[in-house]
Motif scaffolding. Structure first.
Motif, PDB file in Angstrom:
ATOM      1  N   ASN A   3       0.805  -1.213   0.000  1.00 38.22           N
ATOM      2  CA  ASN A   3       0.000   0.000   0.000  1.00 38.22           C
ATOM      3  C   ASN A   3       0.840   1.266   0.000  1.00 38.22           C
ATOM      4  O   ASN A   3       2.015   1.256   0.333  1.00 38.22           O
ATOM      5  CB  ASN A   3      -0.980  -0.014   1.172  1.00 38.22           C
ATOM      6  CG  ASN A   3      -0.291  -0.130   2.508  1.00 38.22           C
ATOM      7  OD1 ASN A   3       0.562   0.678   2.836  1.00 38.22           O
ATOM      8  ND2 ASN A   3      -0.649  -1.142   3.276  1.00 38.22           N
ATOM      9  N   ILE A   4       0.171   2.331  -0.392  1.00 38.20           N
ATOM     10  CA  ILE A   4       0.739   3.673  -0.442  1.00 38.20           C
ATOM     11  C   ILE A   4      -0.205   4.556   0.354  1.00 38.20           C
ATOM     12  O   ILE A   4      -1.424   4.499   0.168  1.00 38.20           O
ATOM     13  CB  ILE A   4       0.843   4.164  -1.901  1.00 38.20           C
ATOM     14  CG1 ILE A   4       1.827   3.278  -2.671  1.00 38.20           C
ATOM     15  CG2 ILE A   4       1.248   5.629  -1.958  1.00 38.20           C
ATOM     16  CD1 ILE A   4       1.784   3.468  -4.168  1.00 38.20           C
ATOM     17  N   VAL A   5       0.355   5.383   1.242  1.00 39.73           N
ATOM     18  CA  VAL A   5      -0.454   6.304   2.026  1.00 39.73           C
ATOM     19  C   VAL A   5      -0.263   7.716   1.492  1.00 39.73           C
ATOM     20  O   VAL A   5       0.868   8.163   1.281  1.00 39.73           O
ATOM     21  CB  VAL A   5      -0.086   6.251   3.523  1.00 39.73           C
ATOM     22  CG1 VAL A   5      -0.820   7.340   4.306  1.00 39.73           C
ATOM     23  CG2 VAL A   5      -0.402   4.884   4.113  1.00 39.73           C
ATOM     24  N   LEU A   6      -1.375   8.397   1.264  1.00 42.83           N
ATOM     25  CA  LEU A   6      -1.374   9.818   0.922  1.00 42.83           C
ATOM     26  C   LEU A   6      -1.680  10.558   2.215  1.00 42.83           C
ATOM     27  O   LEU A   6      -2.764  10.412   2.781  1.00 42.83           O
ATOM     28  CB  LEU A   6      -2.442  10.121  -0.134  1.00 42.83           C
ATOM     29  CG  LEU A   6      -2.397   9.273  -1.408  1.00 42.83           C
ATOM     30  CD1 LEU A   6      -3.562   9.625  -2.326  1.00 42.83           C
ATOM     31  CD2 LEU A   6      -1.067   9.437  -2.127  1.00 42.83           C
ATOM     32  N   PHE A   7      -0.726  11.331   2.718  1.00 42.54           N
ATOM     33  CA  PHE A   7      -0.831  11.956   4.036  1.00 42.54           C
ATOM     34  C   PHE A   7      -0.764  13.473   3.888  1.00 42.54           C
ATOM     35  O   PHE A   7       0.243  14.006   3.435  1.00 42.54           O
ATOM     36  CB  PHE A   7       0.314  11.449   4.914  1.00 42.54           C
ATOM     37  CG  PHE A   7       0.229  11.809   6.363  1.00 42.54           C
ATOM     38  CD1 PHE A   7      -0.942  11.656   7.083  1.00 42.54           C
ATOM     39  CD2 PHE A   7       1.350  12.279   7.022  1.00 42.54           C
ATOM     40  CE1 PHE A   7      -0.999  11.967   8.440  1.00 42.54           C
ATOM     41  CE2 PHE A   7       1.317  12.587   8.376  1.00 42.54           C
ATOM     42  CZ  PHE A   7       0.132  12.438   9.078  1.00 42.54           C
ATOM     43  N   VAL A  58      -0.788   6.373   9.500  1.00 43.92           N
ATOM     44  CA  VAL A  58       0.278   6.080   8.540  1.00 43.92           C
ATOM     45  C   VAL A  58       1.083   4.846   8.945  1.00 43.92           C
ATOM     46  O   VAL A  58       1.092   3.839   8.240  1.00 43.92           O
ATOM     47  CB  VAL A  58       1.206   7.307   8.360  1.00 43.92           C
ATOM     48  CG1 VAL A  58       2.342   6.988   7.401  1.00 43.92           C
ATOM     49  CG2 VAL A  58       0.423   8.515   7.878  1.00 43.92           C
ATOM     50  N   LEU A  59       1.757   4.926  10.064  1.00 40.44           N
ATOM     51  CA  LEU A  59       2.691   3.862  10.440  1.00 40.44           C
ATOM     52  C   LEU A  59       2.006   2.516  10.644  1.00 40.44           C
ATOM     53  O   LEU A  59       2.567   1.475  10.282  1.00 40.44           O
ATOM     54  CB  LEU A  59       3.471   4.265  11.689  1.00 40.44           C
ATOM     55  CG  LEU A  59       4.324   5.534  11.537  1.00 40.44           C
ATOM     56  CD1 LEU A  59       4.979   5.898  12.852  1.00 40.44           C
ATOM     57  CD2 LEU A  59       5.349   5.377  10.429  1.00 40.44           C
ATOM     58  N   SER A  60       0.791   2.523  11.186  1.00 35.69           N
ATOM     59  CA  SER A  60       0.085   1.253  11.415  1.00 35.69           C
ATOM     60  C   SER A  60      -0.269   0.541  10.112  1.00 35.69           C
ATOM     61  O   SER A  60      -0.488  -0.661  10.102  1.00 35.69           O
ATOM     62  CB  SER A  60      -1.174   1.479  12.247  1.00 35.69           C
ATOM     63  OG  SER A  60      -2.106   2.248  11.520  1.00 35.69           O
ATOM     64  N   ALA A  61      -0.291   1.266   8.996  1.00 35.33           N
ATOM     65  CA  ALA A  61      -0.591   0.666   7.691  1.00 35.33           C
ATOM     66  C   ALA A  61       0.634   0.005   7.064  1.00 35.33           C
ATOM     67  O   ALA A  61       0.515  -0.666   6.039  1.00 35.33           O
ATOM     68  CB  ALA A  61      -1.150   1.724   6.741  1.00 35.33           C
ATOM     69  N   ASN A  62       1.819   0.205   7.662  1.00 36.59           N
ATOM     70  CA  ASN A  62       3.064  -0.352   7.140  1.00 36.59           C
ATOM     71  C   ASN A  62       3.204  -0.096   5.626  1.00 36.59           C
ATOM     72  O   ASN A  62       3.366  -1.030   4.830  1.00 36.59           O
ATOM     73  CB  ASN A  62       3.175  -1.841   7.451  1.00 36.59           C
ATOM     74  CG  ASN A  62       4.576  -2.356   7.210  1.00 36.59           C
ATOM     75  OD1 ASN A  62       5.544  -1.622   7.330  1.00 36.59           O
ATOM     76  ND2 ASN A  62       4.667  -3.628   6.842  1.00 36.59           N
ATOM     77  N   MET A  92       8.179  13.629  10.770  1.00 35.28           N
ATOM     78  CA  MET A  92       7.467  12.623   9.972  1.00 35.28           C
ATOM     79  C   MET A  92       8.451  11.724   9.237  1.00 35.28           C
ATOM     80  O   MET A  92       8.329  10.500   9.252  1.00 35.28           O
ATOM     81  CB  MET A  92       6.553  13.300   8.947  1.00 35.28           C
ATOM     82  CG  MET A  92       5.339  13.940   9.509  1.00 35.28           C
ATOM     83  SD  MET A  92       4.424  14.770   8.167  1.00 35.28           S
ATOM     84  CE  MET A  92       3.327  15.778   9.140  1.00 35.28           C
ATOM     85  N   ILE A  93       9.413  12.340   8.581  1.00 32.62           N
ATOM     86  CA  ILE A  93      10.396  11.587   7.798  1.00 32.62           C
ATOM     87  C   ILE A  93      11.191  10.640   8.695  1.00 32.62           C
ATOM     88  O   ILE A  93      11.412   9.479   8.353  1.00 32.62           O
ATOM     89  CB  ILE A  93      11.329  12.555   7.038  1.00 32.62           C
ATOM     90  CG1 ILE A  93      10.531  13.276   5.943  1.00 32.62           C
ATOM     91  CG2 ILE A  93      12.533  11.827   6.456  1.00 32.62           C
ATOM     92  CD1 ILE A  93      11.203  14.523   5.404  1.00 32.62           C
ATOM     93  N   ASP A  94      11.606  11.139   9.839  1.00 33.74           N
ATOM     94  CA  ASP A  94      12.376  10.312  10.765  1.00 33.74           C
ATOM     95  C   ASP A  94      11.573   9.098  11.225  1.00 33.74           C
ATOM     96  O   ASP A  94      12.117   7.997  11.352  1.00 33.74           O
ATOM     97  CB  ASP A  94      12.821  11.130  11.979  1.00 33.74           C
ATOM     98  CG  ASP A  94      13.864  12.187  11.632  1.00 33.74           C
ATOM     99  OD1 ASP A  94      14.483  12.106  10.539  1.00 33.74           O
ATOM    100  OD2 ASP A  94      14.056  13.111  12.453  1.00 33.74           O
ATOM    101  N   LYS A  95      10.277   9.275  11.460  1.00 35.18           N
ATOM    102  CA  LYS A  95       9.448   8.167  11.948  1.00 35.18           C
ATOM    103  C   LYS A  95       9.046   7.207  10.823  1.00 35.18           C
ATOM    104  O   LYS A  95       8.947   6.009  11.040  1.00 35.18           O
ATOM    105  CB  LYS A  95       8.211   8.712  12.661  1.00 35.18           C
ATOM    106  CG  LYS A  95       8.580   9.368  13.971  1.00 35.18           C
ATOM    107  CD  LYS A  95       7.379   9.818  14.745  1.00 35.18           C
ATOM    108  CE  LYS A  95       7.882  10.445  16.041  1.00 35.18           C
ATOM    109  NZ  LYS A  95       6.927  10.408  17.096  1.00 35.18           N
TER     110      LYS A  95
END
Length: 187
Positions: A3-7, A58-62, A92-95
């Protein structure tokens, strides 16, 4: 499924006539085919406030790739400075991990919207922040404002002077796809 997330904010959410729509997500999905597109655009959101939803949205979607697209609301908020914006983007980038990020600069607003909210005149500063952060982190970055300047705002914007038309989303998708593919090939 990959998947791809649009944030991002309401522009990322694909707001059409005041309501979120699947338009932007669908265009990306149609172009890539085999990826699930998860749209996490938040109406009225800013980069620093979006940090509170980074884990769950975001992060939970891996995700394999995260398109980070903030700035329009950030530059209109008198309580947010370009430095605050830069700090939020870097967090955000770091996480997320720079190898999974794609950045998009703020784009365009109509002259009427700029006059109604003079802080929109600071958009160029926020564009420069995104470009600087992208370069420092070696992240593919779309200078969306530069692309938008080649077209009439009447073609790219809805009547509210802020949210994008279908033509703008098509143009955005066409310019964004090569950057997404670059990151997908790295992963």
């Amino acid at each position: 499924m990959h998947n791809i997330v649009l944030f991002g904010d309401s522009i990322t959410a694909g707001v059409i006539n005041g309501f979120p729509s699947p338009l932007f997500s669908r265009m990306i999905r149609d172009a890539l085919g085999t990826y699930e597109i998860i749209n996490r655009g938040g109406i009225g959101d800013q980069a620093r406030t979006a940090l509170t939803r980074l884990q769950i949205d975001v992060l939970s979607a891996n995700p394999q790739v995260v398109v980070i697209f903030f700035g329009t609301n950030d530059c209109a908020d008198p309580n947010t400075s370009p430095k605050d914006f830069q700090t939020a983007l870097q967090t955000m980038i770091d996480k997320i991990g720079r190898q999974r990020c794609v950045l998009v600069t703020p784009g365009i607003t109509s002259r009427d919207a700029q006059q109604a909210t003079p802080l929109f005149a600071t958009m160029n500063q926020y564009v420069q922040v995104v470009l600087k952060v992208g370069q420092a982190n070696k992240i593919p970055t779309l200078n969306w404002q530069q692309v938008c300047q080649q077209y009439s705002s009447d073609k790219l914007l809805q009547a509210d002077g802020i949210h994008y038309s279908k033509d703008a989303y098509r143009l955005l998708t066409n310019h964004l796809l090569p950057l997404i593919k670059t990151q997908l090939n790295r992963n």
